[in-house]
Design an enzyme around this catalytic site. Structure first.
Site, PDB file in Angstrom:
ATOM      1  N   SER A   1      -6.684   4.251   2.306  1.00 32.28           N
ATOM      2  CA  SER A   1      -7.293   5.014   3.406  1.00 32.28           C
ATOM      3  C   SER A   1      -7.025   6.513   3.282  1.00 32.28           C
ATOM      4  CB  SER A   1      -6.803   4.498   4.760  1.00 32.28           C
ATOM      5  OG  SER A   1      -5.408   4.448   4.808  1.00 32.28           O
TER       6      SER A   1
ATOM      7  N   HIS B   1      -3.560   9.773   6.812  1.00 35.63           N
ATOM      8  CA  HIS B   1      -4.989   9.968   7.062  1.00 35.63           C
ATOM      9  C   HIS B   1      -5.322  11.458   7.197  1.00 35.63           C
ATOM     10  CE1 HIS B   1      -5.588   5.615   8.749  1.00 35.63           C
ATOM     11  NE2 HIS B   1      -5.259   5.661   7.470  1.00 35.63           N
TER      12      HIS B   1
END
Length: 223
Positions: free
Chosen positions: A123, A174
């Site tokens: 991610s 992230h």
């Protein structure tokens, strides 16, 4: 086979990610989601890297390590669709570099902001792809990319808000991935919008990426 020929970088990343995940299941049957398994297969653990700088390879390996089937399938599907899109925009070589640079910056953020957590997952790189496409859509002239960029801006915002309520998700990773993707999108010329950024802007983006990466690593190693 046709997909591999058309999108070799995405196919390679998917294959490598899948092989690593399956190897984890074989070596740690029933225990592949445990912290030790994630760590031994290359998960990021900032405190260890700070104590043992020869472990800096962990800035890359967590991109290919996943914690459980849900994590693997979600990121794998996202990579399949968004990866093909991004590879079509940047070309195979630059897309691969964009993917890795985003992931590395995400893992540097993880090392710096959450050093005591063992973290892993694609991610970091995937958020970088979202950010890169959003930047290209915002500054470029292609109507399709402009609309896609607006969609990805909303997607990033929604995901980050959800991350605030999910303690098991690395919001630092992230955010780092997004930053890496934003800067790399300026640095790496795309096939569809080759002249949207000037050479001086690309150089500045390169220096910004390098300075941020080295600065966070230096501060992380000397606090």
């Amino acid at each position: 086979m046709e997909t591999f020929k058309k999108y070799p970088a995405t196919s390679f990343l998917l294959l490598l990610t899948t092989l690593v995940f399956l190897a984890m299941q074989v070596f740690y049957f029933g225990r592949a989601t445990e912290t030790l398994a994630v760590f031994n297969f290359g998960g990021m653990y900032g405190d260890l890297v700070v104590q043992m700088p020869n472990q800096l390879w962990r800035l890359i390996t967590p991109i290919f390590v996943h914690i459980g089937w849900e994590h693997f399938l979600f990121n794998g599907l996202t990579l399949y669709f968004v990866g093909q899109l991004a590879e079509g925009i940047w070309g195979s070589g630059k897309f691969l570099l964009l993917y890795l640079l985003s992931g590395v910056m995400g893992n540097i953020f993880t090392l710096f902001f959450t050093p005591s957590v063992v973290a892993a997952g694609a991610s970091t790189s995937l958020f970088g792809l979202f950010g890169a496409i959003a930047v290209l859509g915002y500054f470029g002239h292609n109507p399709f990319l402009k609309q896609l960029g607006r969609n990805y801006q909303a997607l990033i915002a929604i995901n980050l808000i959800f991350n605030l309520f999910m303690p098991s998700v690395s919001i630092a990773g992230h955010l780092g991935g997004i930053v890496g993707g934003l800067v790399s999108a300026v640095m790496l010329p795309s096939q569809t919008e080759k002249n949207v950024f000037r050479p001086s802007q690309r150089l500045l983006a390169f220096l910004l990426y390098l300075g941020l990466a080295l600065g966070l690593l230096y501060l992380g190693f000397h606090r």
